[in-house]
Each structure stands twice: as structure tokens, then as C-alpha cells.
Design a protein around this motif. Structure first.
Motif, PDB file in Angstrom:
ATOM      1  N   ILE A  20      28.285 -16.410 -20.705  1.00 11.58           N
ATOM      2  CA  ILE A  20      27.838 -17.639 -21.365  1.00 11.58           C
ATOM      3  C   ILE A  20      27.188 -18.563 -20.343  1.00 11.58           C
ATOM      4  N   ASN A  21      26.407 -19.507 -20.848  1.00  8.99           N
ATOM      5  CA  ASN A  21      25.751 -20.502 -19.980  1.00  8.99           C
ATOM      6  C   ASN A  21      24.862 -19.850 -18.926  1.00  8.99           C
ATOM      7  N   PRO A  56      17.715 -21.909 -20.124  1.00  3.89           N
ATOM      8  CA  PRO A  56      18.877 -21.169 -20.620  1.00  3.89           C
ATOM      9  C   PRO A  56      18.478 -19.906 -21.373  1.00  3.89           C
ATOM     10  N   ASP A  59      23.812 -16.547 -24.928  1.00  2.58           N
ATOM     11  CA  ASP A  59      25.027 -15.886 -24.466  1.00  2.58           C
ATOM     12  C   ASP A  59      24.876 -14.389 -24.724  1.00  2.58           C
TER      13      ASP A  59
END
Length: 75
Positions: A20-21, A56, A59
Motif C-alpha cells: 500500500i501507499n 501514487p 495498492d
């Protein structure tokens, strides 16, 4: 000069846990300039993304991959 270079990166979660992230970054090579609006992720345009600044990614579950594409111009 003026020629375009097409960069393709395949990002894969090779681990056993969800990631994630995630932030994608890639330095723009000396002697080139990034073409704004040229980034796509899995074929979808991401108009405001800049690889040098980072952006970004979704995920990712184990063994999932995404394809990031962008262009630079030789100056």
C-alpha cells in the motif's frame, strides 16, 4: 535533438503481502526533458503525473503488476 524516448516500467509486487501507499519515481536522464501529460498507468492517462516528482500507484496484491509509461524528449 528533439527525438522522443518512450519509457516503460513494469512494477510487480513480488512479496506475499499487499503493498500500500506505493509511490513511483524515476529520475529524468540528463540531456532530456519530461513530456508533460505523457504518463499512463495500465493504459490510462494520468495527465498531472511527473515521474521526477513521484506519483501514487494503486495498492497491489501479491503477484499483481502495473505498467507505467512516459516519454522524454532529447534536448
Amino acid at each position: 535533438s528533439g527525438e522522443l524516448l518512450h519509457y516503460t516500467s513494469i512494477v510487480t509486487n513480488t512479496g506475499s503481502l499487499d503493498k500500500i501507499n506505493i509511490v513511483f519515481t524515476d529520475d529524468i536522464p540528463a540531456g532530456t526533458e519530461f513530456i508533460p501529460g505523457s504518463v499512463s498507468i495500465d493504459g490510462l492517462p494520468v495527465p498531472n503525473a511527473d515521474p521526477a516528482a513521484g506519483f501514487p500507484l494503486t495498492d497491489m496484491i501479491p503477484n499483481q503488476s502495473v505498467i507505467v509509461i512516459f516519454e522524454v524528449r532529447i534536448i
